[in-house]
Write a protein that holds these residues in place. Sequence first.
Motif: not given
Length: 403
Positions: A80, A110-111, A117
């Motif tokens: 991710a 990840t964000r 997400v």
Amino acid sequence: MLEADDIAEARERVRETSRWTPLEYSHTFSDMTGAEVHLKLETFQRTGAFKIRGATNRIATLSPEDRAAGVVTASAGNHAQGVALAASRAGVDSVVVMPEDAPISKVKATRNYGAEVELHGVDYSEAAERAHEIEREEGRTYLHAFDDEAVMAGQGTIGSEIVDDLPEVDTVVVPIGGGGLISGIATAIKGFDPGVRVIGVQAEGAASAAQSLAKGEIYERESVDTIADGIATRRVGDHTFDVIEERVDEIVTVSDSDIAVAVIYLLERSKTLVEGAGAVPLAAMLAEQFDYEDDEVIVPVLSGGNIDLNTLTTVIMRGLVETGRYVKLRTVLKDRPGALEDLIDVIAEHKVNIYAIQHDRTSRDIGMNAAEVELDLETRSHEHVAELVAGMRDRGYEVELLA
């Protein structure tokens, strides 16, 4: 099938985002195992894990139309982050579906790397089903976490770095989840020298590759259960299985307890924070899960360091218990003044440090004139624990080990 030339091409592409990570000789683990151990430290990779390599290589192969439509993927965490950063660097919009219990640290990272997400499902397989729905609904390109030759080639650049830095290598030990990492590394290693061994390691609670090889076809588990969330997949990929069958010499498994021990040794002795999935190669060596010769040149690939802090706390405690550095026990005292002090004196005589004491006079499992005591203790070794327990029993205490 994936070939060494594919990895050579990938090296030029992944140079945009990935680092050439260190390969460090470890005096500690060489002394402990008798082999010559060199640690491949993908923990120092951008995003904290190897996945940025494969993601970068795959995105570099997209057509202009596919780049404009954006990408979608599913991942328990490291893929991710790799996709999020690689896509952001390439100016490509990305959506990542992660399991609902994915580590919070990996979701936030990840964000922060630029992806949208969505949390869905109990594991990678269910998250992947949702990602494919988004693929169909929005016309995005699905970037598989492991079962894609461009992704495998990107991961294989680790193998080419190993042989460049250490051409005398005898054995490379690699984690297996879906198989993308080991497929790429095995292709690079065997392309350099077919005589170099490649050994795969899975967590017992997510082991499918060994059963797949034994059956001659892919075996899919109904569920997974391991602290090594980065390799918690139900099955290996179709493409990766073909490569594993041809180029991987042996696959072994390790328990969560083995993994925890490796994590704490890496922290304490090498000052290196490694997640459960990244620690399995060293765990396999320390647990003697495969045979090797004295002075054999072995490279465990420590594939990532993105461990959630709550998980790390649990892993450390499990590792301390497994190495005899922490023990929890229960005993019963007469309910009279000075009884607890007498018990503490016995513990002090054995040079044991007390973390915590819980004193309960209300338990229905004991007599009316007794008190139940649970103790959390810091010890030095399994032998030290045994000496303490024997000393307590010699003084008339009944002792029950809880951890």
